[in-house]
Enzyme design. Structure first.
Site, short mmCIF file in Angstrom:
data_model
loop_
_atom_site.label_atom_id
_atom_site.label_comp_id
_atom_site.label_asym_id
_atom_site.label_seq_id
_atom_site.Cartn_x
_atom_site.Cartn_y
_atom_site.Cartn_z
N LYS A 143 22.75 -15.33 16.41
CA LYS A 143 22.22 -16.05 15.19
C LYS A 143 21.97 -15.15 14.24
O LYS A 143 21.05 -14.71 13.85
CB LYS A 143 21.11 -16.66 15.76
CG LYS A 143 21.05 -18.12 15.37
CD LYS A 143 19.89 -18.99 15.98
CE LYS A 143 19.46 -20.09 15.19
NZ LYS A 143 20.14 -20.99 14.57
N1 PMP Z 1 24.89 -23.78 16.66
C1 PMP Z 1 24.42 -23.44 15.52
C2 PMP Z 1 25.49 -22.91 14.48
C3 PMP Z 1 23.13 -23.47 15.39
O1 PMP Z 1 22.60 -22.91 14.10
C4 PMP Z 1 22.29 -24.12 16.29
C5 PMP Z 1 20.83 -24.10 15.92
N2 PMP Z 1 20.11 -23.02 16.76
C6 PMP Z 1 22.83 -24.50 17.42
C7 PMP Z 1 24.20 -24.71 17.52
C8 PMP Z 1 22.10 -25.37 18.48
O2 PMP Z 1 21.39 -24.14 19.05
P1 PMP Z 1 19.95 -24.65 20.02
O3 PMP Z 1 20.23 -25.93 20.88
O4 PMP Z 1 19.69 -23.35 20.58
O5 PMP Z 1 18.95 -24.81 18.76
#
Ligand code: PMP
Length: 322
Positions: free
Chosen positions: A167
């Protein structure tokens, strides 16, 4: 699909910054910040859910911090505290900020400046780093009756260029381009294809499809962030319905033939996609599997499911005045 607000704390809130709790307004980051110039930061979004007048629970905080530490390792950022210590820091931050309802936590670990004697340039070694965690009140912000999505003309950044599984702040320019295009076209959110033309994910959420009772989601090799909500949904479907989610290549044409589509993410939670590229998905209303997943997720985050208690960290609020 945006919260309509920034993830910046309001006045009078505490932040955890470089090892200490400080007033958030006192955190000053200058124009020389390496992460600002080159996008060399990593972050997380974590939710806390109210579970009574004075208690809330952080949802899967340890998993979020473990993911942040592995994203950080890719950029040679030493986060400092361990995942467990970060959970404790966050619990204390929420306690101090005294949020009375649902809240959102935004930890950021980022490159700051070249260390003395390190030559000018875009580099990862010889650069200092910082850690800042802020929190703010935030409830659900995506309509639970369903949203519209369109396939983006922007492709998801491939793992061979900038891994979506980390991320990384700079990588979110890719997501912003897709969201911008989708909202300009009148959709609520974008669905990215990867370089191979297969379904990757939505702008900030993972994608699930239901067809003839089978549930599928793009695999970890489809250029996705391996979402923690995605993982929750996979376990809840296995446990409650005996359904094994297929994690595989998902073809674009499957988006047009699915009975149900839903998105999963910390921010959006579970959201039905009722229209895809201008066509209704299934009946055009949230489908039965989507509704059951929404209910199961709501029970888990609101501490009403004893079997997922291990995903929750209690926070007892007593605001500390600045
Ligand atoms: N894909 C992306 C690109 C994201 O930014 C997120 C949000 N964090 C998600 C998927 C979903 O991830 P999570 O369930 O861990 O929030």
């Amino acid at each position: 699909m945006s919260a309509g607000r920034s993830a910046a704390p309001a006045r009078g809130q505490w932040a955890f910054h470089d090892g200490a709790f400080v007033p958030a307004a006192e955190v000053r980051l200058g124009p020389g910040l390496q992460a600002l110039q080159y996008g060399t930061g990593v972050f997380e979004g974590i939710r806390a859910y109210a579970a009574g007048p004075d208690t809330s629970h952080l949802y899967r905080a340890r998993d979020h911090f473990s993911r942040m530490i592995s994203s950080a390792a890719l950029l040679r950022i030493a986060v400092g505290p361990s995942a467990d210590e970060l959970v404790e820091i966050t619990t204390e931050l929420l306690r101090r900020n005294g949020h009375t309802g649902d809240a959102y936590v935004r930890p950021l670990a980022y490159k700051t400046a070249l260390e003395p004697g390190v030559p000018f340039g875009v580099r990862l070694q010889g650069v200092s780093s910082s850690l800042t965690v802020v929190s703010l009140p935030m409830g659900s912000y995506v309509p639970k009756e369903g949203i519209s999505c369109g396939v983006s003309s922007w492709r998801r950044i491939p793992d061979s260029s900038l891994p979506a599984r980390a991320k990384i702040t700079g990588a979110y320019a890719n997501n912003a381009l897709a969201t911008d295009e989708a909202t300009q076209a009148g959709y609520d959110d974008a669905v990215f294809l990867n370089q191979a033309g297969h379904v990757a994910e939505a702008s900030t959420a993972n994608v699930f499809l239901v067809r003839a009772g089978r549930v599928a989601t793009p695999s970890h090799a489809s250029d996705i962030l391996e979402g923690i909500t995605r993982d929750s949904v996979i376990s809840l479907l296995r446990r409650d319905e005996g359904v094994e989610v297929e994690q595989r290549t998902v073809l674009r044409s499957e988006l047009g033939t699915a009975d149900e589509i839903f998105l999963t993410g910390t921010g959006c939670e579970i959201v039905p996609v009722t229209s895809m590229d201008g066509r209704p998905v299934g009946s055009g209303a949230p489908g039965p599997v989507t509704r059951r997943v929404m209910d199961a997720y709501e029970r888990a985050v609101r501490a009403r499911d004893p079997r997922t208690a291990e995903w929750l960290t209690p926070v007892h609020r007593t605001a500390v005045r600045l």
